[in-house]
Design a protein around this motif. Structure first.
Motif, PDB file in Angstrom:
ATOM      1  N   PHE A 232       1.045  -1.233  -0.096  1.00  0.00           N
ATOM      2  CA  PHE A 232       0.076   0.051   0.258  1.00  0.00           C
ATOM      3  C   PHE A 232       0.740   1.407  -0.055  1.00  0.00           C
ATOM      4  CE2 PHE A 232      -2.528  -3.342   2.316  1.00  0.00           C
ATOM      5  CZ  PHE A 232      -4.011  -2.896   0.851  1.00  0.00           C
ATOM      6  N   ASN A 233       0.815   2.209  -0.525  1.00  0.00           N
ATOM      7  CA  ASN A 233       0.680   3.727  -0.480  1.00  0.00           C
ATOM      8  C   ASN A 233       0.299   4.572   0.208  1.00  0.00           C
ATOM      9  OD1 ASN A 233      -1.041   4.198  -1.813  1.00  0.00           O
ATOM     10  ND2 ASN A 233       0.006   5.034  -3.873  1.00  0.00           N
ATOM     11  N   SER A 234      -0.847   4.259   2.132  1.00  0.00           N
ATOM     12  CA  SER A 234      -0.915   5.030   2.254  1.00  0.00           C
ATOM     13  C   SER A 234      -1.098   4.391   3.724  1.00  0.00           C
ATOM     14  CB  SER A 234      -2.168   5.714   2.475  1.00  0.00           C
ATOM     15  OG  SER A 234      -2.907   5.225   2.573  1.00  0.00           O
ATOM     16  N   ALA A 235      -0.134   5.160   4.565  1.00  0.00           N
ATOM     17  CA  ALA A 235      -0.444   4.418   5.852  1.00  0.00           C
ATOM     18  C   ALA A 235      -1.861   3.718   6.316  1.00  0.00           C
ATOM     19  CB  ALA A 235       0.569   5.556   7.179  1.00  0.00           C
ATOM     20  N   ASP A 236      -2.718   4.675   6.301  1.00  0.00           N
ATOM     21  CA  ASP A 236      -4.435   4.358   6.757  1.00  0.00           C
ATOM     22  C   ASP A 236      -5.133   2.645   6.110  1.00  0.00           C
ATOM     23  OD1 ASP A 236      -4.194   5.932   5.320  1.00  0.00           O
ATOM     24  OD2 ASP A 236      -6.060   6.710   5.321  1.00  0.00           O
TER      25      ASP A 236
END
Length: 321
Positions: A232-236
């Motif tokens: 994923f390119n987003s932590a959330d």
């Protein structure tokens, strides 16, 4: 000489040049100024004709400043910067209770959102606007009052910024309890390596931020195939996937805190990797924070101080980083 003796170039043309020179992209400058790339290019060509010089070298997929462009740009950048600051100062004077805070999408979604109601309740007169981006906000141009940034624990001095340590960041392996029910108990880092993995690509894209390879190395385990797993390119989004049982994630402890507190996530292996990074409060040097910014600063520091790591099994006491 042309500038001094001839007519003043149109402000719109100078603004078009300044934006294009700052971005070194006609497309991005056009988006910022809400015009078409063709219209922007036309304004710049008109400015070049008026000044009698070429300001840009136009290449196949990029533009570059000529020597004349490099001579003109610093003065215009400074001039438009002063204009933006003057306008921002007017906005602040007329709307002292509007507060714009810049944070990363992950910190906003997984930690800040669930707490903001407390600030709003305590300060109903302050209108908080959260600006979330992985790109650091520009205080001079983006109308930002305060930012929370992921920086080195002791960041290098910046002549434009004031910084204040908010919270040090450590990395922990987290997963859903359902994942452990499916794969069985995990006693150590070696056994953890047989579980499906989740990768937060935002970790690998920034200098000196640990990733799975660093965690396993520090835990004394080698030979783990780190090519497998969901990315994923987003932590959330990565944390949401971990909460759904998709795999084990290496996560910021603060971003994972609420999911750990509620039991949606657990820490399968009690191994904490200090990151050498921290969240800092940041604001523009020379611009004294207003009452609204000062209230937010005190509030967010209190929220961080209230985090109770002792209640989270496997994470250890707050000081045990």
């Amino acid at each position: 000489d042309n500038l001094m003796s001839g007519p003043m170039p149109p402000l719109s043309a100078l603004r078009a040049f300044e934006a294009a020179a700052r971005h070194l992209s006609l497309t991005r400058a056009a988006v910022e100024l809400h015009v078409t790339a063709g219209a922007l290019s036309h304004q710049i060509r008109g400015l070049e004709e008026l000044l009698g010089v070429k300001l840009f070298e136009r290449r196949v997929r990029s533009i570059a400043l000529t020597s004349a462009g490099k001579q003109l740009y610093p003065g215009l950048q400074t001039g438009f910067g002063h204009i933006r600051e003057a306008v921002a100062g007017m906005d602040a004077a007329h709307s002292p209770n509007i507060l714009v805070v810049s944070t990363s999408p992950g910190l906003t979604a997984k930690w800040l959102v669930s707490r903001l109601y407390r600030f709003a309740s305590a300060h109903p007169d302050i209108d908080v606007r959260i600006s979330s981006s992985l790109v650091n906000a520009n205080f001079a141009t983006d109308g930002i009052d305060l930012a929370v940034r992921n920086m080195a624990v002791r960041p290098a001095p910046d002549p434009a910024l004031e910084t204040e340590l908010l919270a040090e960041i450590s990395f922990i392996a987290v997963c859903s309890p359902r994942l452990l029910e499916k794969y069985g108990p995990v006693k150590n880092a070696r056994e953890l390596a047989r579980l499906p993995m989740i990768h937060d690509e935002t970790l690998g894209g920034r200098a000196n931020i640990p990733n799975w390879a660093d965690w396993y190395k520090a835990a004394g385990v080698d030979g783990v195939d780190l090519r497998r797993g969901i990315r994923f390119n987003s932590a959330d989004h990565a944390l949401d996937a971990a909460g759904e049982g998709a795999g084990v994630l290496l996560a910021h402890d603060i971003l994972a805190y609420d999911d750990l507190r509620t039991g949606r996530l657990v820490i399968p292996v009690n191994f904490v990797l200090p990151s050498g990074r921290s969240f800092h409060l940041v604001w523009a040097k020379g611009r004294k924070p207003g009452k609204a910014a000062e209230s937010f600063r005190r509030w967010i520091k209190d929220e961080v101080a209230a985090l109770d790591w002792r209640a989270i099994k496997g994470r250890g006491a707050k000081g045990g980083r």
